[in-house]
Motif scaffolding. Structure first.
Motif: not given
Length: 81
Positions: A6-8, A12-18, A65-70, A75-79
């Motif tokens: 979770s710390t990795a 900027d990803l967290l900002e996109k999620v929020w 490959d990574t959870l971050e990319t997933a 999120m793009e699929m939802q949008a």
């Protein structure tokens, strides 16, 4: 493959999620992206312990490959609806 925790996850990803009003929920090994008015997207581990291990997104099991990319792809699929 990189080890993830979770710390990795980059800030900027967290900002996109929020900013997208998406909630991230976990249950055992499944990560769910929930957003009002959109289909919930499930992200699950795939091929654990192999050279092709990573994450699969949604019912079509799109590989990442990574959870971050997933999370970003989900999120793009939802949008896009």
């Amino acid at each position: 493959m990189q080890s993830e925790n979770s710390t990795a996850i980059q800030s900027d990803l967290l900002e996109k999620v929020w900013a997208s009003n998406t909630s991230i929920r976990t249950k055992i090994t499944t990560v769910r992206l929930e957003k009002a008015g959109s289909t919930t997207i499930a992200i699950k581990p795939r091929d654990i312990g192999t050279d092709t291990q990573g994450w699969s997104i949604g019912e079509k099991e799109i590989p990442c490959d990574t959870l971050e990319t997933a999370i970003i792809v989900g999120m793009e699929m939802q949008a896009r609806g």
